[in-house]
Structures are given as C-alpha cells and as structure tokens.
Design a protein around this motif. Sequence first.
Motif, short mmCIF file in Angstrom:
data_model
loop_
_atom_site.label_atom_id
_atom_site.label_comp_id
_atom_site.label_asym_id
_atom_site.label_seq_id
_atom_site.Cartn_x
_atom_site.Cartn_y
_atom_site.Cartn_z
N LYS A 1 0.80 -1.05 0.06
CA LYS A 1 0.01 -0.14 0.10
C LYS A 1 0.88 1.25 -0.14
O LYS A 1 0.48 2.17 -0.66
CB LYS A 1 -0.90 0.05 1.04
N GLU A 2 1.98 1.26 0.88
CA GLU A 2 2.73 2.48 0.90
C GLU A 2 3.59 2.58 -0.43
O GLU A 2 3.76 3.76 -1.00
CB GLU A 2 3.78 2.30 2.02
N LYS A 3 3.96 1.55 -0.81
CA LYS A 3 4.71 1.44 -2.37
C LYS A 3 3.77 2.17 -3.30
O LYS A 3 4.22 3.03 -4.07
CB LYS A 3 5.02 0.12 -2.63
N VAL A 4 2.63 1.53 -3.59
CA VAL A 4 1.65 2.23 -4.28
C VAL A 4 1.19 3.66 -4.22
O VAL A 4 1.28 4.43 -4.99
CB VAL A 4 0.18 1.38 -4.24
N GLN A 5 1.33 4.00 -2.84
CA GLN A 5 0.94 5.56 -2.58
C GLN A 5 2.16 6.37 -3.14
O GLN A 5 1.95 7.55 -3.83
CB GLN A 5 0.77 5.76 -1.10
N ALA A 6 3.12 5.80 -3.05
CA ALA A 6 4.54 6.62 -3.34
C ALA A 6 4.46 6.78 -4.92
O ALA A 6 4.72 7.86 -5.52
CB ALA A 6 5.79 6.17 -3.09
N LEU A 7 4.22 5.71 -5.51
CA LEU A 7 4.14 5.51 -6.93
C LEU A 7 2.92 6.37 -7.71
O LEU A 7 3.25 7.10 -8.79
CB LEU A 7 3.96 4.11 -7.53
N ASP A 8 1.86 6.40 -6.81
CA ASP A 8 0.71 7.27 -7.31
C ASP A 8 1.09 8.74 -7.32
O ASP A 8 0.55 9.61 -7.94
CB ASP A 8 -0.61 6.92 -6.58
N ALA A 9 1.90 9.12 -6.25
CA ALA A 9 2.20 10.33 -5.90
C ALA A 9 3.12 10.88 -6.96
O ALA A 9 3.08 12.35 -7.37
CB ALA A 9 2.88 10.67 -4.67
N GLY A 10 3.71 10.22 -7.74
CA GLY A 10 4.82 10.53 -8.84
C GLY A 10 6.08 10.09 -9.02
O GLY A 10 6.99 10.29 -9.70
N ALA A 11 6.41 8.97 -7.97
CA ALA A 11 7.69 8.38 -8.08
C ALA A 11 7.59 7.43 -9.23
O ALA A 11 6.87 6.85 -9.66
CB ALA A 11 8.03 7.63 -6.90
N ASP A 12 8.78 6.95 -9.73
CA ASP A 12 9.07 6.31 -10.97
C ASP A 12 9.30 5.12 -10.53
O ASP A 12 9.37 4.07 -11.37
CB ASP A 12 10.24 7.17 -11.81
N ASP A 13 10.26 4.68 -9.37
CA ASP A 13 10.41 3.62 -9.07
C ASP A 13 10.59 3.47 -7.40
O ASP A 13 10.54 4.42 -6.96
CB ASP A 13 11.99 3.19 -9.84
N TYR A 14 10.77 2.18 -7.02
CA TYR A 14 10.75 2.01 -5.38
C TYR A 14 11.81 0.89 -5.29
O TYR A 14 11.74 -0.17 -5.80
CB TYR A 14 9.37 1.46 -5.18
N VAL A 15 12.73 0.82 -4.29
CA VAL A 15 13.74 0.08 -4.00
C VAL A 15 13.74 -0.03 -2.47
O VAL A 15 13.49 0.96 -1.61
CB VAL A 15 15.17 0.68 -4.38
N THR A 16 13.55 -1.21 -2.15
CA THR A 16 13.41 -1.46 -0.63
C THR A 16 14.63 -1.63 0.17
O THR A 16 15.59 -2.45 -0.25
CB THR A 16 12.25 -2.80 -0.59
N LYS A 17 14.71 -1.00 1.22
CA LYS A 17 15.87 -1.16 2.11
C LYS A 17 15.94 -2.50 2.94
O LYS A 17 14.95 -2.77 3.23
CB LYS A 17 16.02 0.22 3.06
N PRO A 18 17.06 -3.16 3.20
CA PRO A 18 18.29 -2.92 2.65
C PRO A 18 18.29 -3.39 0.84
O PRO A 18 17.99 -4.08 0.73
CB PRO A 18 19.32 -3.78 3.53
N PHE A 19 19.40 -2.61 0.35
CA PHE A 19 19.38 -3.02 -1.04
C PHE A 19 20.87 -3.12 -1.33
O PHE A 19 21.88 -2.54 -0.89
CB PHE A 19 18.74 -1.84 -1.94
#
Length: 228
Positions: free
Chosen positions: A85-103
């Motif tokens: 849900k939080e990933k989708v919120q960030a992407l819907d806000a306008g982010a282009d990609d999402y990398v989960t820590k640790p990476f």
Amino acid sequence: MTRVLVVDDEPQLVRALVINLRARHYDVDAAPDGAGALRLAATHHPDVVLLDLSLPDMDGAQVIRGLRGWTRVPIIVLSARHASKEKVQALDAGADDYVTKPFGMDELLARLRAALRRAEPGSGAPADQAVVVTESFTVDLAAKKVRSNGADVRLTPTEWHLLEVLVRNPGRLVTQTQLLQEVWGPTYRSETNYLRVYLAQLRRKLEPDPSRPRHLITEPGMGYRFEP
C-alpha cells in the motif's frame, strides 16, 4: 555531468551513497529532510532524486508531490517500508521506481541508470509514429496494430488501450490505479480484477509462454511493467 539529489536522514547511508555515486562520476547533493530537499531541487535542478519516505519533517510522498508540481525529474524511492500500500501511494504520488531497504548498491545504480535513460528526450515510445518491437510481437502505435509471427493480432479496444499505456512506459512500473484510471476512467480505483483478466488475455495473445511472461510483467500488489 549527471546530478543526483540524495534525500535521507541516515548519515551512514547518505555517506555510502555519496561515495559510490561520486566514484562513478555523478555530482551529488544531499538533504536530511523534505524541506531541504525541495530547496536543493529548486536551486540545483538534479537529474534524478533518491528519496527516503521516512523523513523527520514530512512524509516522502509530500516531497514527491512538491517536486511533481514543477518537474518531471525521475524520483526513485528508497524505503524500509515493505507494505505494498505504501509503495503504491508513493508511485501514485509521482515516483518512478521503488527500492526496498536494505538494497545492493549494484541494483540501485542499475535502477538509477534505467530511470535516467527513460527520462532522456526521445526515449520510450511517445511519438504517434513509434513502432515498438519485441522478440515476440510488434506494436504500431500510429496504426493501432499488433503483429506476431507475421500476422495481425486482433485486440479488443480495451485490450489495445491497456497495452498502449504499458508500451508507452517501457521499463517503468505503472500502478494499478494509474492503469484503471487511464483505461476505464477516474471512478475506477479498486477494480483490480479487471486488470488481472485483461492482462491474462493479452498474455495469451502475445506471450510465447503466457504462464511465464517475458514482456507483460506483474509487480505483485503494485502494478505492471512492459519490458521490450
């Protein structure tokens, strides 16, 4: 030289990112909070932003919305939040990609390079005349036609519209909400079963092995990605 803005309140992570990025000949600015990030972005105009969601003064999604008010610079979210849900919120806000820590640093750098390539003028398939060629099928965006194995593939209007949205965003995650609103309209936000049904139909028509898709990729709980 490509300028990267790093936004994170973890000094050790920021230091590691700065060292690795500068070693690869990137210019780097760093901000520990959202307000500082917005100021630096406005004055230094980064080419890409690496943004943590958990900041001391505001949520990262607020920073994304602030940036999207005036720039289309690629934004890659870095976060320890694992909930879809939080990933989708960030992407819907306008982010282009999402990398989960640790990476891994190699993965992050690859994502950064991909984001920069997609942001280059003429990248992707924005032009009406564009023809997108994959190993399995060809999409003619101007003629609104798809060919596979030398023959036309018949798509319904909805199947075509869904494919077109994905093809115009090569390599980029398109969220479920974005697809629903683009294809079915602004009142459709939760009918994710539509997407599952239509993506399954597209895969049966276009993928050599629909059970192991090569081009129409599902990002579980988030959305879909077209890989040429």
